[in-house]
Design a protein around this motif. Structure first.
Motif, mmCIF file in Angstrom:
data_model
loop_
_atom_site.group_PDB
_atom_site.id
_atom_site.type_symbol
_atom_site.label_atom_id
_atom_site.label_comp_id
_atom_site.label_asym_id
_atom_site.label_seq_id
_atom_site.Cartn_x
_atom_site.Cartn_y
_atom_site.Cartn_z
ATOM 1 N N LEU A 86 -0.244 11.966 -26.388
ATOM 2 C CA LEU A 86 0.286 10.697 -26.902
ATOM 3 C C LEU A 86 1.647 10.900 -27.565
ATOM 4 N N ASN A 87 1.803 11.958 -28.314
ATOM 5 C CA ASN A 87 3.091 12.244 -28.963
ATOM 6 C C ASN A 87 4.177 12.515 -27.936
ATOM 7 N N ALA A 88 3.839 13.287 -26.903
ATOM 8 C CA ALA A 88 4.818 13.579 -25.856
ATOM 9 C C ALA A 88 5.211 12.304 -25.116
ATOM 10 N N GLU A 89 4.237 11.439 -24.892
ATOM 11 C CA GLU A 89 4.539 10.169 -24.229
ATOM 12 C C GLU A 89 5.422 9.279 -25.094
ATOM 13 N N GLN A 90 5.174 9.279 -26.406
ATOM 14 C CA GLN A 90 6.002 8.487 -27.316
ATOM 15 C C GLN A 90 7.428 9.035 -27.358
ATOM 16 N N ASP A 91 7.572 10.348 -27.322
ATOM 17 C CA ASP A 91 8.914 10.946 -27.298
ATOM 18 C C ASP A 91 9.674 10.515 -26.043
ATOM 19 N N LEU A 92 8.982 10.493 -24.917
ATOM 20 C CA LEU A 92 9.625 10.057 -23.676
ATOM 21 C C LEU A 92 10.034 8.594 -23.760
ATOM 22 N N LEU A 93 9.165 7.763 -24.319
ATOM 23 C CA LEU A 93 9.477 6.341 -24.460
ATOM 24 C C LEU A 93 10.694 6.142 -25.361
ATOM 25 N N ASN A 94 10.730 6.839 -26.475
ATOM 26 C CA ASN A 94 11.866 6.707 -27.395
ATOM 27 C C ASN A 94 13.165 7.160 -26.736
ATOM 28 N N ALA A 95 13.097 8.241 -25.966
ATOM 29 C CA ALA A 95 14.290 8.740 -25.288
ATOM 30 C C ALA A 95 14.807 7.727 -24.273
ATOM 31 N N GLN A 96 13.892 7.115 -23.536
ATOM 32 C CA GLN A 96 14.302 6.123 -22.548
ATOM 33 C C GLN A 96 14.899 4.887 -23.222
ATOM 34 N N ALA A 97 14.285 4.446 -24.323
ATOM 35 C CA ALA A 97 14.805 3.282 -25.048
ATOM 36 C C ALA A 97 16.184 3.573 -25.633
ATOM 37 N N ASP A 98 16.356 4.765 -26.188
ATOM 38 C CA ASP A 98 17.662 5.140 -26.752
ATOM 39 C C ASP A 98 18.723 5.193 -25.655
ATOM 40 N N ALA B 274 23.854 -0.054 -23.066
ATOM 41 C CA ALA B 274 24.232 -1.429 -23.404
ATOM 42 C C ALA B 274 25.384 -1.448 -24.406
ATOM 43 N N GLN B 275 25.339 -0.570 -25.389
ATOM 44 C CA GLN B 275 26.408 -0.506 -26.388
ATOM 45 C C GLN B 275 27.741 -0.125 -25.755
ATOM 46 N N ARG B 276 27.691 0.810 -24.816
ATOM 47 C CA ARG B 276 28.939 1.210 -24.166
ATOM 48 C C ARG B 276 29.509 0.057 -23.340
ATOM 49 N N TYR B 277 28.657 -0.666 -22.649
ATOM 50 C CA TYR B 277 29.137 -1.757 -21.795
ATOM 51 C C TYR B 277 29.776 -2.870 -22.639
ATOM 52 N N VAL B 278 29.075 -3.278 -23.697
ATOM 53 C CA VAL B 278 29.639 -4.302 -24.579
ATOM 54 C C VAL B 278 30.892 -3.763 -25.260
ATOM 55 N N GLY B 279 30.884 -2.460 -25.588
ATOM 56 C CA GLY B 279 32.040 -1.852 -26.237
ATOM 57 C C GLY B 279 33.292 -1.927 -25.391
ATOM 58 N N MET B 280 33.166 -1.841 -24.068
ATOM 59 C CA MET B 280 34.329 -1.957 -23.197
ATOM 60 C C MET B 280 34.957 -3.345 -23.316
ATOM 61 N N TYR B 281 34.117 -4.353 -23.405
ATOM 62 C CA TYR B 281 34.641 -5.717 -23.590
ATOM 63 C C TYR B 281 35.206 -5.894 -25.005
ATOM 64 N N GLN B 282 34.640 -5.203 -25.974
ATOM 65 C CA GLN B 282 35.189 -5.256 -27.324
ATOM 66 C C GLN B 282 36.582 -4.630 -27.373
ATOM 67 N N VAL B 283 36.767 -3.550 -26.638
ATOM 68 C CA VAL B 283 38.100 -2.954 -26.537
ATOM 69 C C VAL B 283 39.075 -3.953 -25.923
ATOM 70 N N VAL C 172 31.460 7.019 -28.607
ATOM 71 C CA VAL C 172 30.166 7.426 -29.167
ATOM 72 C C VAL C 172 29.034 7.056 -28.213
ATOM 73 N N ALA C 173 29.100 5.840 -27.660
ATOM 74 C CA ALA C 173 28.059 5.408 -26.729
ATOM 75 C C ALA C 173 28.064 6.270 -25.462
ATOM 76 N N SER C 174 29.254 6.646 -24.997
ATOM 77 C CA SER C 174 29.332 7.505 -23.811
ATOM 78 C C SER C 174 28.680 8.861 -24.075
ATOM 79 N N ALA C 175 28.955 9.411 -25.258
ATOM 80 C CA ALA C 175 28.326 10.685 -25.616
ATOM 81 C C ALA C 175 26.822 10.524 -25.750
ATOM 82 N N ALA C 176 26.383 9.379 -26.294
ATOM 83 C CA ALA C 176 24.947 9.139 -26.437
ATOM 84 C C ALA C 176 24.272 9.003 -25.070
ATOM 85 N N ILE C 177 24.972 8.424 -24.100
ATOM 86 C CA ILE C 177 24.402 8.304 -22.752
ATOM 87 C C ILE C 177 24.214 9.683 -22.132
#
Length: 470
Positions: A392-404, A410-419, A355-360
């Motif tokens: 401002l809305n377009a900038e917020q969309d870009l910020l949210n996309a980068q944060a996601d 990070a989730q994928r990396y930790v997930g590899m160790y969880q596996v 899931v994390a790989s697809a999200a990336i």
């Protein structure tokens, strides 16, 4: 020529500083080593394992003779009454005589069970299986400690990246506010545009404060997991290799996972306890020898054999036997359920990585599109085709996309160790961290034969010193 030399010196100095900084950066391997060495949880469970090792020594001691020194002293008092009697024509009145005795003795007593249908020997084997089960529990604790360290390392980096994004966002909004104020001054926009930019700036400051708070929380979690606060974390290395498929990972887990192995040892111990309970219903033969000396100098010695067999104990022995049967059934069911849980955890960890790989992958597209949209909207705003709110809305969309995108990575990396942990392979040895590890057999080998002599005691002292417990 002098300028070239000065430039070369400056370049070399800059490279030296960069190399020194890189050398001082804490790597993930450093964090894992620190977590392994400083974990109180590992120390606690190592001590519990050493306590379990002593159960073997206790069981072994039951196979050996017991020698006791006995010193005792007994005081007795007796009042003797005699009736009146006629002796040779002479009347003898009734009398009362006090008789007191004080007897003391010292001696040695030795006793030993000669035959008990294997009851004590089975106790030794059951204790050994319990030791092996506890060792597997220690491996599971090691996995948890290392996984917590990996997660703490990644979360600090993620929180720091989010803080950097928020700071950049705050700077951009500040620029937008200044641009809106300039356009308002020349009459291109209304007071509403300026107010919207001011509101966005206040919200961005609040978001930055929240992100900085999340970083503080992540740093505290890092200290708890690793043993110290993070200072300069190096970029994450490549994620570890696991298995080619989820089914292959499950097969490894069902063979190698410490929880499965622990459950298997517990079943073996339960089987031995059933045999012990059955042997307890049979007789036992023991020998006893005594030597002594009393206060009058009289010496004594005796040797004897005794056979003991419980004919009736109110049903206690039968109840204990039934109890061991029930415990064995419970351990077998626990083994089956442990296999189910381990297989489930492998599937969950594997799914998390996918899931994390697809999200990336989706996040890359989202960031690319959001950046293009933001740049386009900002350009259109300078031409009067877009409002400040649109920017401002377009900038917020870009910020949210980068944060996601960062979060998914990070989730994928930790997930590899969880596996890796779900497979039972997240250990210092498997990760090849290159440090001395705790040897669970060292203490066991020192105490398994129930040491009592001084030479064995010195050996035990050396073992305790080597593990830092003395």
């Amino acid at each position: 020529m002098r300028k070239i030399r000065l430039w070369a010196v400056a370049t070399c100095s800059a490279l030296a500083v960069m190399a020194s900084s890189a050398a001082q950066a804490e790597t993930l391997a450093d964090a894992l080593i620190s977590a392994y060495r400083s974990s109180n949880l590992l120390e606690q469970n190592r001590a519990l394992l050493r306590a379990t090792d002593e159960d073997v020594a206790v069981a072994v001691a039951a196979l050996r003779p017991v020698v006791q020194f006995v010193a005792q002293s007994t005081y007795s008092f007796q009042r003797v009454h005699s009736d009146a009697s006629l002796i040779s024509g002479v009347q003898v009145p009734a009398t009362r005589t006090n008789v007191e005795n004080l007897n003391s003795s010292v001696g040695l007593t030795a006793s030993m069970t000669l035959y008990d249908f294997g009851r004590n020997a089975l106790a030794v084997e059951a204790a050994k299986e319990t030791v092996l089960a506890t060792r597997e529990a220690l491996v599971q604790v090691e996995q948890n400690v290392l996984l917590d360290a990996v997660n703490a390392y990644v979360q600090v980096q993620l929180a720091q990246s989010i803080v950097n994004l928020r700071r950049n966002n705050l700077g951009l909004i500040d620029q937008e506010l200044q641009a809106a104020q300039d356009r308002f001054d020349v009459g291109e926009v209304t007071r509403t545009d300026v107010s919207q930019a001011q509101a966005a700036l206040a919200a961005s400051r609040s978001d930055l404060t929240s992100a900085e708070g999340d970083l503080v929380v992540a740093r505290e979690a890092y200290k708890a997991a690793v043993g110290h606060y993070p200072v300069d974390l190096a970029p994450r290395p490549a994620a570890p290799r696991t298995a080619a498929t989820v089914e292959a990972a499950r097969q490894v887990a069902l063979r190698a996972h410490p929880q499965v192995r622990q459950a298997q040892r517990q079943v073996a111990a339960a089987d031995l306890n059933v045999a012990r309970a059955k042997a307890a219903m049979r007789p036992s033969i023991s020998a006893e020898a005594n030597v002594g000396l009393d206060d009058e100098g009289q010496e004594s010695a005796s040797v004897g054999l005794s056979l003991r067999h419980t004919l009736y104990a109110g049903g206690e022995l039968s109840a204990l036997y039934r109890q061991t049967l029930a415990n064995r059934d419970a351990q077998k069911a626990n083994l089956l359920q442990t296999g189910v849980n381990v297989a489930q955890n492998v599937g969950i960890a594997w799914s998390t990585v996918e899931v994390a790989s697809a999200a990336i992958a989706a996040g890359d597209e989202e960031v690319r599109a959001a950046r293009t949209a933001f740049e386009g909207v900002r350009e259109e705003a300078t031409l009067g085709a877009r409002t400040t709110l649109d920017v401002l809305n377009a900038e917020q969309d870009l910020l949210n996309a980068q944060a996601d995108r960062l979060t998914a990575e990070a989730q994928r990396y930790v997930g590899m160790y969880q596996v890796l942990a779900s497979m039972g392979l997240l250990t210092v040895e498997h990760l090849n961290l290159g440090i001395p590890t705790y040897d669970p057999a060292a203490y066991y080998n020192a105490v398994k034969n129930a040491p009592a002599t001084s030479s064995q005691g010195k050996r035990l002292d050396r073992v305790l010193k080597s593990i830092g417990r003395n």
